[in-house]
Design a protein around this motif. Structure first.
Motif, PDB file in Angstrom:
ATOM      1  N   GLY A 174       0.792  -1.224   0.000  1.00 47.99           N
ATOM      2  CA  GLY A 174       0.000   0.000   0.000  1.00 47.99           C
ATOM      3  C   GLY A 174       0.828   1.278   0.000  1.00 47.99           C
ATOM      4  N   TYR A 175       2.073   1.186  -0.448  1.00 55.20           N
ATOM      5  CA  TYR A 175       2.949   2.360  -0.493  1.00 55.20           C
ATOM      6  C   TYR A 175       3.184   2.807  -1.931  1.00 55.20           C
ATOM      7  CZ  TYR A 175       4.178   0.867   4.257  1.00 55.20           C
ATOM      8  OH  TYR A 175       4.140   0.487   5.566  1.00 55.20           O
ATOM      9  N   LYS A 176       3.546   4.072  -2.082  1.00 55.34           N
ATOM     10  CA  LYS A 176       3.965   4.559  -3.394  1.00 55.34           C
ATOM     11  C   LYS A 176       5.309   3.907  -3.731  1.00 55.34           C
ATOM     12  CE  LYS A 176       4.012   8.993  -2.796  1.00 55.34           C
ATOM     13  NZ  LYS A 176       3.990  10.450  -2.923  1.00 55.34           N
ATOM     14  N   PRO A 177       5.559   3.601  -5.004  1.00 56.54           N
ATOM     15  CA  PRO A 177       6.781   2.865  -5.355  1.00 56.54           C
ATOM     16  C   PRO A 177       8.051   3.709  -5.399  1.00 56.54           C
ATOM     17  CG  PRO A 177       5.484   3.273  -7.318  1.00 56.54           C
ATOM     18  CD  PRO A 177       4.669   3.761  -6.148  1.00 56.54           C
ATOM     19  N   ASP A 178       7.951   5.028  -5.360  1.00 59.51           N
ATOM     20  CA  ASP A 178       9.125   5.884  -5.562  1.00 59.51           C
ATOM     21  C   ASP A 178      10.285   5.555  -4.630  1.00 59.51           C
ATOM     22  OD1 ASP A 178       7.321   7.021  -7.254  1.00 59.51           O
ATOM     23  OD2 ASP A 178       7.217   8.959  -6.232  1.00 59.51           O
ATOM     24  N   ALA A 179      10.025   5.482  -3.344  1.00 58.23           N
ATOM     25  CA  ALA A 179      11.086   5.215  -2.372  1.00 58.23           C
ATOM     26  C   ALA A 179      11.693   3.829  -2.591  1.00 58.23           C
ATOM     27  CB  ALA A 179      10.550   5.344  -0.948  1.00 58.23           C
ATOM     28  N   PHE A 180      10.866   2.867  -2.943  1.00 58.99           N
ATOM     29  CA  PHE A 180      11.345   1.499  -3.147  1.00 58.99           C
ATOM     30  C   PHE A 180      12.218   1.409  -4.398  1.00 58.99           C
ATOM     31  CE2 PHE A 180       7.922   1.097  -0.217  1.00 58.99           C
ATOM     32  CZ  PHE A 180       8.323   0.074   0.635  1.00 58.99           C
ATOM     33  N   LEU A 181      11.829   2.132  -5.435  1.00 57.02           N
ATOM     34  CA  LEU A 181      12.645   2.155  -6.653  1.00 57.02           C
ATOM     35  C   LEU A 181      13.967   2.881  -6.404  1.00 57.02           C
ATOM     36  CD1 LEU A 181       9.846   2.751  -9.285  1.00 57.02           C
ATOM     37  CD2 LEU A 181      11.113   0.635  -8.858  1.00 57.02           C
ATOM     38  N   MET A 182      13.937   3.907  -5.573  1.00 55.42           N
ATOM     39  CA  MET A 182      15.187   4.589  -5.226  1.00 55.42           C
ATOM     40  C   MET A 182      16.075   3.678  -4.384  1.00 55.42           C
ATOM     41  SD  MET A 182      17.133   7.096  -5.745  1.00 55.42           S
ATOM     42  CE  MET A 182      16.011   7.992  -6.767  1.00 55.42           C
TER      43      MET A 182
END
Length: 188
Positions: free
Chosen positions: A121-129
């Motif tokens: 349920g999180y936005k992917p931006d931080a995970f992709l970074m």
């Protein structure tokens, strides 16, 4: 030419690939680089490997492989706080990148990270970074990054020398990287 390409990219006039490809062509046209030197500078094995891994990455995404791996990671992360889930994906990338090239690691792990973020349920931006940072910080082996390979011979290093300094550096990247990524790219 390089400065112009960087400025055009920085100000959003041209996409990165277009600006730097144009810069390379201009270097050849201006005679700063011969066509033979340009051809010799291409790292063909890396190019072939990346070309081969692009379909693997796409296949992982379309066949459900990324969903399956992300599901396993989600089960591990179900009891973790948000920063723990982000740390988990970074640890996974830091574990994979010593055995693949860093660019190949991004191709394989990016769909997994995006799916993982979505399942939590999180936005992917931080995970992709976290994938980008983890893949760029391979300090554990001489084969995960070309710079590590290049210094092995002249430095007189052995394979086992890398993890002795690389493990503390990887832990430092994890400890500092996760909160800094969350500072810039919030999860919600």
């Amino acid at each position: 030419v390089l400065s112009s390409a960087m400025l055009l990219t920085a100000f959003g006039v041209l996409p990165v690939a277009t600006a730097f490809f144009t810069a390379a062509i201009l270097m050849i046209l201006f005679g700063a680089l011969s066509l033979r030197e340009a051809y010799d500078a291409v790292d063909w094995p890396i190019l072939v490997m990346l070309g081969a891994l692009i379909p693997v990455s796409e296949a992982m995404r379309t066949t459900g492989g990324a969903d399956l791996i992300a599901g396993w990671l989600s089960q591990l992360a179900s009891t973790l706080p948000a920063y723990g889930a982000l740390a988990l994906i970074m640890v996974a990338v830091l574990a994979v990148t010593p055995f693949l090239n860093n660019a190949a690691t991004v191709l394989v792990m990016a769909p997994i990270a995006a799916t993982f973020a979505g399942q939590l349920g999180y936005k992917p931006d931080a995970f992709l970074m976290a994938v980008a940072v983890g893949a760029a910080c391979d300090f554990l082996t001489p084969i995960g990054h070309q710079c590590n390979t290049l210094v092995m011979g002249p430095g007189g290093y052995r394979f086992g020398d890398y993890w002795r300094l690389g493990l503390p550096l990887s832990i430092l990247v994890l400890v500092l990287g996760v909160p800094l990524i969350l500072l810039v790219w919030p999860l919600v």
